[in-house]
Design a protein around this motif. Structure first.
Motif, PDB file in Angstrom:
ATOM      1  N   ASN A  39       0.649  -1.183   0.049  1.00  0.00           N
ATOM      2  CA  ASN A  39      -0.052   0.178   0.130  1.00  0.00           C
ATOM      3  C   ASN A  39       0.776   1.069   0.071  1.00  0.00           C
ATOM      4  O   ASN A  39       0.453   2.327  -0.640  1.00  0.00           O
ATOM      5  CB  ASN A  39      -1.031  -0.188   1.114  1.00  0.00           C
ATOM      6  N   GLU A  40       1.930   1.269   0.589  1.00  0.00           N
ATOM      7  CA  GLU A  40       2.934   2.244   0.594  1.00  0.00           C
ATOM      8  C   GLU A  40       4.088   2.186  -0.134  1.00  0.00           C
ATOM      9  O   GLU A  40       4.502   1.069  -0.087  1.00  0.00           O
ATOM     10  CB  GLU A  40       3.427   2.394   2.230  1.00  0.00           C
ATOM     11  N   PRO A  41       4.213   3.288  -1.043  1.00  0.00           N
ATOM     12  CA  PRO A  41       5.566   3.051  -1.867  1.00  0.00           C
ATOM     13  C   PRO A  41       6.769   3.227  -1.002  1.00  0.00           C
ATOM     14  O   PRO A  41       7.014   3.969  -0.076  1.00  0.00           O
ATOM     15  CB  PRO A  41       5.628   4.289  -2.842  1.00  0.00           C
ATOM     16  N   LYS A  42       7.790   2.316  -1.050  1.00  0.00           N
ATOM     17  CA  LYS A  42       8.874   2.112  -0.470  1.00  0.00           C
ATOM     18  C   LYS A  42       9.995   2.871  -0.906  1.00  0.00           C
ATOM     19  O   LYS A  42      11.202   3.388  -0.297  1.00  0.00           O
ATOM     20  CB  LYS A  42       9.511   0.655  -0.183  1.00  0.00           C
ATOM     21  N   THR A  43       9.916   3.269  -2.311  1.00  0.00           N
ATOM     22  CA  THR A  43      10.958   4.208  -2.772  1.00  0.00           C
ATOM     23  C   THR A  43      10.545   5.475  -2.886  1.00  0.00           C
ATOM     24  O   THR A  43       9.234   5.786  -3.300  1.00  0.00           O
ATOM     25  CB  THR A  43      11.474   3.862  -4.223  1.00  0.00           C
ATOM     26  N   THR A  44      11.274   6.592  -2.754  1.00  0.00           N
ATOM     27  CA  THR A  44      10.799   8.361  -3.009  1.00  0.00           C
ATOM     28  C   THR A  44      11.239   8.536  -4.386  1.00  0.00           C
ATOM     29  O   THR A  44      12.233   8.109  -4.708  1.00  0.00           O
ATOM     30  CB  THR A  44      11.307   8.757  -1.905  1.00  0.00           C
ATOM     31  N   VAL A  45      10.137   9.182  -4.972  1.00  0.00           N
ATOM     32  CA  VAL A  45      10.763   9.648  -6.321  1.00  0.00           C
ATOM     33  C   VAL A  45      11.421  11.071  -6.067  1.00  0.00           C
ATOM     34  O   VAL A  45      10.651  12.027  -5.811  1.00  0.00           O
ATOM     35  CB  VAL A  45       9.692   9.506  -7.367  1.00  0.00           C
ATOM     36  N   THR A  46      12.431  11.422  -6.880  1.00  0.00           N
ATOM     37  CA  THR A  46      13.137  12.613  -6.636  1.00  0.00           C
ATOM     38  C   THR A  46      12.989  13.165  -8.060  1.00  0.00           C
ATOM     39  O   THR A  46      13.558  12.379  -9.091  1.00  0.00           O
ATOM     40  CB  THR A  46      14.585  12.507  -6.272  1.00  0.00           C
ATOM     41  N   ARG A  47      12.629  14.244  -8.140  1.00  0.00           N
ATOM     42  CA  ARG A  47      12.606  15.043  -9.535  1.00  0.00           C
ATOM     43  C   ARG A  47      13.783  15.712  -9.677  1.00  0.00           C
ATOM     44  O   ARG A  47      14.408  16.659  -8.796  1.00  0.00           O
ATOM     45  CB  ARG A  47      11.203  15.804  -9.446  1.00  0.00           C
ATOM     46  N   PRO A  48      14.158  16.109 -10.751  1.00  0.00           N
ATOM     47  CA  PRO A  48      15.372  16.679 -11.160  1.00  0.00           C
ATOM     48  C   PRO A  48      15.080  18.203 -11.118  1.00  0.00           C
ATOM     49  O   PRO A  48      13.913  18.974 -11.030  1.00  0.00           O
ATOM     50  CB  PRO A  48      15.748  16.598 -12.707  1.00  0.00           C
ATOM     51  N   VAL A  49      15.928  18.849 -10.325  1.00  0.00           N
ATOM     52  CA  VAL A  49      15.864  20.495 -10.097  1.00  0.00           C
ATOM     53  C   VAL A  49      16.268  21.194 -11.149  1.00  0.00           C
ATOM     54  O   VAL A  49      17.301  21.049 -11.778  1.00  0.00           O
ATOM     55  CB  VAL A  49      16.638  20.601  -8.919  1.00  0.00           C
ATOM     56  N   VAL A  50      15.190  21.967 -11.918  1.00  0.00           N
ATOM     57  CA  VAL A  50      15.648  22.715 -13.172  1.00  0.00           C
ATOM     58  C   VAL A  50      15.506  24.184 -12.743  1.00  0.00           C
ATOM     59  O   VAL A  50      14.860  24.766 -12.025  1.00  0.00           O
ATOM     60  CB  VAL A  50      14.564  22.462 -14.099  1.00  0.00           C
ATOM     61  N   THR A  51      16.796  24.826 -12.880  1.00  0.00           N
ATOM     62  CA  THR A  51      16.844  26.400 -12.555  1.00  0.00           C
ATOM     63  C   THR A  51      16.924  27.110 -13.829  1.00  0.00           C
ATOM     64  O   THR A  51      17.936  26.821 -14.739  1.00  0.00           O
ATOM     65  CB  THR A  51      18.193  26.568 -11.840  1.00  0.00           C
ATOM     66  N   ALA A  52      16.421  28.204 -13.966  1.00  0.00           N
ATOM     67  CA  ALA A  52      16.679  28.989 -15.289  1.00  0.00           C
ATOM     68  C   ALA A  52      17.564  29.909 -15.119  1.00  0.00           C
ATOM     69  O   ALA A  52      17.693  30.445 -13.998  1.00  0.00           O
ATOM     70  CB  ALA A  52      15.205  29.584 -15.435  1.00  0.00           C
ATOM     71  N   GLN A  53      18.394  29.981 -16.224  1.00  0.00           N
ATOM     72  CA  GLN A  53      19.606  31.018 -16.098  1.00  0.00           C
ATOM     73  C   GLN A  53      18.994  32.257 -16.853  1.00  0.00           C
ATOM     74  O   GLN A  53      18.741  31.839 -18.120  1.00  0.00           O
ATOM     75  CB  GLN A  53      20.841  30.313 -16.431  1.00  0.00           C
ATOM     76  N   ALA A  54      19.510  33.553 -16.434  1.00  0.00           N
ATOM     77  CA  ALA A  54      19.132  34.723 -17.262  1.00  0.00           C
ATOM     78  C   ALA A  54      20.322  34.773 -18.243  1.00  0.00           C
ATOM     79  O   ALA A  54      21.475  34.427 -17.876  1.00  0.00           O
ATOM     80  CB  ALA A  54      19.321  35.739 -16.173  1.00  0.00           C
ATOM     81  N   PRO A  55      20.156  35.039 -19.511  1.00  0.00           N
ATOM     82  CA  PRO A  55      20.834  35.132 -20.282  1.00  0.00           C
ATOM     83  C   PRO A  55      22.044  36.515 -20.195  1.00  0.00           C
ATOM     84  O   PRO A  55      21.548  37.455 -19.591  1.00  0.00           O
ATOM     85  CB  PRO A  55      20.219  35.522 -21.593  1.00  0.00           C
ATOM     86  N   SER A  56      23.258  36.173 -20.168  1.00  0.00           N
ATOM     87  CA  SER A  56      24.393  37.362 -19.965  1.00  0.00           C
ATOM     88  C   SER A  56      24.209  38.224 -21.346  1.00  0.00           C
ATOM     89  O   SER A  56      24.215  37.892 -22.242  1.00  0.00           O
ATOM     90  CB  SER A  56      25.606  36.691 -19.626  1.00  0.00           C
ATOM     91  N   ARG A  57      24.418  39.685 -20.790  1.00  0.00           N
ATOM     92  CA  ARG A  57      24.626  40.475 -22.051  1.00  0.00           C
ATOM     93  C   ARG A  57      25.872  41.307 -21.912  1.00  0.00           C
ATOM     94  O   ARG A  57      26.716  41.065 -21.258  1.00  0.00           O
ATOM     95  CB  ARG A  57      23.385  41.720 -21.622  1.00  0.00           C
TER      96      ARG A  57
END
Length: 57
Positions: A39-57
């Motif tokens: 009934n309980e999942p024994k594994t935890t699903v980790t989502r990838p962390v996505v960070t947006a980078q501002a374009p450099s000028r």
């Protein structure tokens, strides 16, 4: 005297031994289902962390 039963045709042929056997088989089936599909999942699903980078000028 034990008789070999091929199939049960009516409830008057359904003996106490048949009831106990079918109950034990049903309990084993439920226990196997609970073991295979917990009934309980024994594994935890980790989502990838996505960070947006501002374009450099």
């Amino acid at each position: 005297m034990m008789t070999k039963r091929i199939g049960i045709t009516s409830f008057k042929d359904f003996a106490r031994r048949d009831f106990l056997l079918s109950s034990a088989l049903t309990a084993a089936l439920v226990a196997a289902a609970l073991f295979l599909f917990p009934n309980e999942p024994k594994t935890t699903v980790t989502r990838p962390v996505v960070t947006a980078q501002a374009p450099s000028r």
